[in-house]
Design a protein around this motif. Structure first.
Motif, PDB file in Angstrom:
ATOM      1  N   ARG A   1       0.933 -10.049   7.517  1.00  0.00           N
ATOM      2  CA  ARG A   1       2.091 -10.076   6.614  1.00  0.00           C
ATOM      3  C   ARG A   1       2.013  -8.942   5.600  1.00  0.00           C
ATOM      4  NH1 ARG A   1       1.618 -15.541   6.889  1.00  0.00           N
ATOM      5  NH2 ARG A   1       0.339 -15.627   5.034  1.00  0.00           N
ATOM      6  N   ALA A   2       0.828  -8.716   5.036  1.00  0.00           N
ATOM      7  CA  ALA A   2       0.668  -7.653   4.033  1.00  0.00           C
ATOM      8  C   ALA A   2       0.941  -6.277   4.646  1.00  0.00           C
ATOM      9  CB  ALA A   2      -0.738  -7.703   3.433  1.00  0.00           C
ATOM     10  N   LEU A   3       0.420  -6.031   5.839  1.00  0.00           N
ATOM     11  CA  LEU A   3       0.650  -4.752   6.514  1.00  0.00           C
ATOM     12  C   LEU A   3       2.126  -4.561   6.844  1.00  0.00           C
ATOM     13  CD1 LEU A   3      -2.441  -4.807   8.876  1.00  0.00           C
ATOM     14  CD2 LEU A   3      -2.021  -3.117   7.081  1.00  0.00           C
ATOM     15  N   ALA A   4       2.756  -5.623   7.325  1.00  0.00           N
ATOM     16  CA  ALA A   4       4.181  -5.538   7.668  1.00  0.00           C
ATOM     17  C   ALA A   4       5.028  -5.335   6.423  1.00  0.00           C
ATOM     18  CB  ALA A   4       4.613  -6.802   8.412  1.00  0.00           C
ATOM     19  N   ASP A   5       4.727  -6.062   5.345  1.00  0.00           N
ATOM     20  CA  ASP A   5       5.487  -5.928   4.096  1.00  0.00           C
ATOM     21  C   ASP A   5       5.366  -4.531   3.500  1.00  0.00           C
ATOM     22  OD1 ASP A   5       6.284  -8.545   4.361  1.00  0.00           O
ATOM     23  OD2 ASP A   5       4.883  -9.324   2.832  1.00  0.00           O
ATOM     24  N   ALA A   6       4.217  -3.897   3.716  1.00  0.00           N
ATOM     25  CA  ALA A   6       3.996  -2.547   3.201  1.00  0.00           C
ATOM     26  C   ALA A   6       4.627  -1.488   4.110  1.00  0.00           C
ATOM     27  CB  ALA A   6       2.502  -2.284   3.048  1.00  0.00           C
ATOM     28  N   GLY A   7       5.141  -1.922   5.251  1.00  0.00           N
ATOM     29  CA  GLY A   7       5.763  -0.980   6.175  1.00  0.00           C
ATOM     30  C   GLY A   7       4.767  -0.196   7.003  1.00  0.00           C
TER      31      GLY A   7
ATOM     32  N   ARG B   1      -4.174   2.186   0.184  1.00  0.00           N
ATOM     33  CA  ARG B   1      -5.160   1.924  -0.877  1.00  0.00           C
ATOM     34  C   ARG B   1      -4.878   0.616  -1.598  1.00  0.00           C
ATOM     35  NH1 ARG B   1      -5.683   8.110  -2.914  1.00  0.00           N
ATOM     36  NH2 ARG B   1      -7.230   8.710  -1.362  1.00  0.00           N
ATOM     37  N   GLU B   2      -3.609   0.285  -1.773  1.00  0.00           N
ATOM     38  CA  GLU B   2      -3.255  -0.976  -2.424  1.00  0.00           C
ATOM     39  C   GLU B   2      -3.683  -2.182  -1.590  1.00  0.00           C
ATOM     40  OE1 GLU B   2       0.925  -0.951  -3.191  1.00  0.00           O
ATOM     41  OE2 GLU B   2       0.799   0.757  -4.546  1.00  0.00           O
ATOM     42  N   LEU B   3      -3.663  -2.045  -0.284  1.00  0.00           N
ATOM     43  CA  LEU B   3      -4.006  -3.151   0.606  1.00  0.00           C
ATOM     44  C   LEU B   3      -5.508  -3.305   0.851  1.00  0.00           C
ATOM     45  CD1 LEU B   3      -1.252  -2.901   3.337  1.00  0.00           C
ATOM     46  CD2 LEU B   3      -1.445  -4.569   1.503  1.00  0.00           C
ATOM     47  N   ARG B   4      -6.267  -2.308   0.513  1.00  0.00           N
ATOM     48  CA  ARG B   4      -7.698  -2.333   0.832  1.00  0.00           C
ATOM     49  C   ARG B   4      -8.420  -3.584   0.330  1.00  0.00           C
ATOM     50  NH1 ARG B   4     -12.037   2.552   0.168  1.00  0.00           N
ATOM     51  NH2 ARG B   4     -13.666   1.496   1.313  1.00  0.00           N
ATOM     52  N   PRO B   5      -8.243  -4.008  -0.924  1.00  0.00           N
ATOM     53  CA  PRO B   5      -8.955  -5.212  -1.383  1.00  0.00           C
ATOM     54  C   PRO B   5      -8.594  -6.459  -0.565  1.00  0.00           C
ATOM     55  CG  PRO B   5      -8.038  -4.026  -3.257  1.00  0.00           C
ATOM     56  CD  PRO B   5      -7.498  -3.383  -2.020  1.00  0.00           C
TER      57      PRO B   5
ATOM     58  N   MET C   1       3.720  11.489   2.779  1.00  0.00           N
ATOM     59  CA  MET C   1       2.362  11.160   3.192  1.00  0.00           C
ATOM     60  C   MET C   1       1.596  10.487   2.061  1.00  0.00           C
ATOM     61  SD  MET C   1       0.362  11.271   5.723  1.00  0.00           S
ATOM     62  CE  MET C   1      -1.274  11.429   6.281  1.00  0.00           C
ATOM     63  N   ASN C   2       1.779  10.943   0.833  1.00  0.00           N
ATOM     64  CA  ASN C   2       1.071  10.361  -0.291  1.00  0.00           C
ATOM     65  C   ASN C   2       1.463   8.911  -0.501  1.00  0.00           C
ATOM     66  OD1 ASN C   2      -0.331  12.696  -0.791  1.00  0.00           O
ATOM     67  ND2 ASN C   2       1.194  13.484  -2.212  1.00  0.00           N
ATOM     68  N   ASP C   3       2.735   8.593  -0.206  1.00  0.00           N
ATOM     69  CA  ASP C   3       3.205   7.220  -0.335  1.00  0.00           C
ATOM     70  C   ASP C   3       2.465   6.310   0.648  1.00  0.00           C
ATOM     71  OD1 ASP C   3       4.927   5.138  -1.289  1.00  0.00           O
ATOM     72  OD2 ASP C   3       6.036   5.335   0.596  1.00  0.00           O
ATOM     73  N   LEU C   4       2.263   6.797   1.839  1.00  0.00           N
ATOM     74  CA  LEU C   4       1.550   6.038   2.861  1.00  0.00           C
ATOM     75  C   LEU C   4       0.112   5.769   2.430  1.00  0.00           C
ATOM     76  CD1 LEU C   4       1.456   4.851   5.743  1.00  0.00           C
ATOM     77  CD2 LEU C   4       0.825   7.132   6.533  1.00  0.00           C
ATOM     78  N   VAL C   5      -0.543   6.798   1.928  1.00  0.00           N
ATOM     79  CA  VAL C   5      -1.925   6.665   1.465  1.00  0.00           C
ATOM     80  C   VAL C   5      -2.000   5.676   0.304  1.00  0.00           C
ATOM     81  CG1 VAL C   5      -3.864   7.891   0.397  1.00  0.00           C
ATOM     82  CG2 VAL C   5      -2.578   8.965   2.264  1.00  0.00           C
ATOM     83  N   ALA C   6      -1.047   5.734  -0.601  1.00  0.00           N
ATOM     84  CA  ALA C   6      -1.028   4.812  -1.742  1.00  0.00           C
ATOM     85  C   ALA C   6      -0.879   3.366  -1.276  1.00  0.00           C
ATOM     86  CB  ALA C   6       0.107   5.177  -2.691  1.00  0.00           C
ATOM     87  N   ARG C   7      -0.006   3.141  -0.284  1.00  0.00           N
ATOM     88  CA  ARG C   7       0.184   1.779   0.234  1.00  0.00           C
ATOM     89  C   ARG C   7      -1.088   1.258   0.897  1.00  0.00           C
ATOM     90  NH1 ARG C   7       5.358   2.191   3.776  1.00  0.00           N
ATOM     91  NH2 ARG C   7       4.999   4.408   3.596  1.00  0.00           N
TER      92      ARG C   7
END
Length: 80
Positions: free
Chosen positions: A34-40, A9-13, A1-7
């Motif tokens: 593309r960014a959402l798909a690349d982040a899984g 947060r990285e995409l927020r900007p 779950m923490n990995d998902l939250v980290a991904r």
């Protein structure tokens, strides 16, 4: 779950920067997709297709039918 939250947060900007164009176009920008798909985090689906399973779709329709029946009964439109 923490990995998902980290991904996320990285995409927020990026998603914040793309938000105005997305609102104008009334859809996600290609860059955001593309960014959402690349982040899984997002699996793009072709138009007309559904990413939901049959079970999920079935439950959704069942729930919608139940709500429609309840509303009809409240308004005196019951067929029973």
């Amino acid at each position: 779950m923490n990995d998902l939250v980290a991904r996320v947060r990285e995409l927020r900007p990026l998603l914040t920067a793309e938000a105005a164009q997305g609102e104008t176009d009334r859809r996600l920008t290609d860059k955001a997709v593309r960014a959402l798909a690349d982040a899984g985090l997002f699996r793009p689906v072709r138009r007309g297709a559904s990413a939901a399973t049959r079970r999920t779709c079935g439950r959704s329709w069942t729930s919608a039918r139940k709500r429609a029946r309840r509303t009809a009964r409240r308004r005196g439109c019951s067929r029973s």
